[in-house]
Design an enzyme around this catalytic site. Structure first.
Site, PDB file in Angstrom:
ATOM      1  N   LEU A 189       0.845  -1.139   0.166  1.00 63.88           N
ATOM      2  CA  LEU A 189      -0.054   0.136  -0.182  1.00 63.88           C
ATOM      3  C   LEU A 189       0.813   1.346   0.144  1.00 63.88           C
ATOM      4  CD1 LEU A 189      -3.006  -0.900   2.533  1.00 63.88           C
ATOM      5  CD2 LEU A 189      -2.926  -0.828  -0.165  1.00 63.88           C
ATOM      6  N   CYS A 190       1.842   1.155  -0.619  1.00 65.40           N
ATOM      7  CA  CYS A 190       2.546   2.689  -0.846  1.00 65.40           C
ATOM      8  C   CYS A 190       2.890   2.736  -2.158  1.00 65.40           C
ATOM      9  CB  CYS A 190       4.087   2.412  -0.032  1.00 65.40           C
ATOM     10  SG  CYS A 190       4.883   0.765  -0.133  1.00 65.40           S
ATOM     11  N   GLY A 191       2.017   2.761  -3.032  1.00 64.22           N
ATOM     12  CA  GLY A 191       2.090   3.072  -4.509  1.00 64.22           C
ATOM     13  C   GLY A 191       3.360   2.113  -5.521  1.00 64.22           C
TER      14      GLY A 191
END
Lengths: 136, 298
Positions: free
Chosen positions: B90-92
């Site tokens: 969940l960090c691109g």
């Protein structure tokens, strides 16, 4: 060229000191040495101990270092310390606690076949820290 | 016509997702602030260490014995790639871009007939790479960055790399990590640490200015002893640098990604709410028509 020493003391976590000084005395691996302006290029290891920064002939600040490297080049003097803190900030109780823990760790290490060299190094740092704590 | 109840459920679910993403964004933002300070505070040390090592090695007389950890061995057969990623997603594109670079390098090196080993620092790198390069991954280290990067962590990994090198388990070691530029941008950086390629461009320039015949250093206690301490230390410093940069990048990337997610969720809620209201109105109108036409029929 002559004038003052551009002194810097950096640790991986931060820059602890960046100032001009007249004389800086550091605990070198082969004994303490002082750096005045115009010192010859020098590279030395450091043992645990206290760095004294002089303004005129008075000590303006004292910083404990746990070891590292010192580099003199032209009028720049850089100390790369593994760990450092101002002597006046040392918590004597914490230092004594660390000394005890280091002694115990060394005894344990000698008992088993763990790395005694690392434990001895830790103990040396803790001893120097406790000694520095006692001086302020 | 969409069912009113379904729409309500849908809106509710998007709204709770939005709450989560906006909370994650806030958490990442506060972690980022600290991580950013840590990066900025560690850069001077890393820069000076690199410069010092560069000048020192430059000042050594020709043919002086230099430890292989610094100068490299004659053979360059086995490459070790250290992939620095996060433990969580969940960090691109943060993990993806490191993984992509590692894949590219592995293919390139293999096509040149070299042996490649991968050490994953961070769980996500392993998860992404093990499908394709299961045999190459020698180990994964997790939980390196819990809120702060500790220097001891780097020392531990450096000691491990040094002993692997001594056992000739690899000849060249390269770090692949995200270099922190700002919360929006991270650069995938490839840095060779064994044998040590003297410095990043900016530090290199500082070392070059000295130029000419190098100043000869007075050495205390001796050349060998300094090198013995300095070289492993430098390895730890380079790793620490990569870890702090990567951690700050991770938080930055997560903050940006979660900010986008929160905004997208907001747009989605708006669109769904519009549909919901239209549908509701349509239902009311339909009921009115039914009542009126029923009354008229009487």
């Amino acid at each position: 060229m002559a004038g003052r020493v551009q002194f810097e003391l950096v640790t991986p976590e931060r820059v602890l000191a960046a100032e001009e000084a007249d004389l800086v005395v550091v605990p070198g691996g082969d004994g303490n040495f002082g750096v005045l302006p115009g010192h010859a290029p020098l590279l030395s290891t450091l043992r645990p101990g206290v760095v004294d920064i002089y303004e005129g002939d008075k000590i303006t600040s004292r910083i404990f270092v746990a070891g590292g490297f010192a580099e003199v080049a032209e009028d720049r003097f850089t100390v790369l310390a593994d760990e450092a803190q101002a002597v006046e900030d040392i918590d004597a109780a914490a230092a004594a606690e660390r000394l005890n823990a280091a002694r115990e760790a060394l005894t344990r290490a000698q008992g088993g076949d763990e790395d005694t060299a690392a434990a001895e190094a830790d103990l040396a740092v803790a001893e120097a820290l406790a000694a520095a704590a006692g001086t302020h | 016509m969409p069912n009113l109840k379904d729409l309500r459920i849908r809106i509710h679910s998007v709204r709770s997702t939005q709450k989560i993403t906006s909370a994650m964004k806030m958490v990442a933002a506060s972690k980022l602030r600290r991580a950013q300070l840590a990066v900025e505070d560690s850069r001077p040390y890393v820069g000076r260490m690199t410069r010092m090592l560069g000048e020192f090695v430059g000042s050594l007389p020709e043919g002086a014995p230099v430890p292989p950890l610094l100068a490299g061995r004659d053979k360059v057969e086995t490459h070790l790639i250290v992939a620095v990623t996060a433990d969580r997603g969940l960090c691109g594109g943060f993990n993806g871009s490191v993984v992509r670079e590692v894949r590219r390098r592995v293919r390139e090196l293999r096509s040149m007939g070299k042996t490649v080993k991968i050490l994953c620092l961070g769980k996500k790198g392993r998860d992404a790479l093990r499908g394709q390069f299961r045999d190459a991954i020698i180990d994964t280290v997790e939980g390196l960055t819990r809120n702060v990067v500790r220097f001891e962590t780097a020392t531990g990994i450096a000691a491990r790399l040094a002993s692997m090198f001594a056992k000739e388990e690899f000849d060249v070691c390269t770090l692949v990590y995200n270099r922190f530029q700002s919360a929006m941008t991270q650069h995938v950086t490839v840095r060779q640490i064994v044998p040590f390629a003297a410095g990043a461009p900016e530090e290199d320039a500082a070392a070059k200015t000295v130029g000419g015949p190098r100043a000869m250093y007075i050495l205390e206690p001796s050349e060998e002893e300094i090198l013995d301490l300095l070289v492993p230390r430098n390895l730890a410093v380079q790793l620490y640098h990569a870890l702090t940069e990567s951690y700050a990048s991770e938080q930055g990337a997560r903050m940006t990604a979660m900010d986008n997610a929160t905004r997208n969720a907001g747009e989605m809620i708006d669109a769904l709410t519009l549909t919901y209201n239209r549908t509701r109105q349509a239902v009311i109108t339909k009921e009115l028509i039914e009542i009126i036409s029923g009354a008229e029929a009487l």
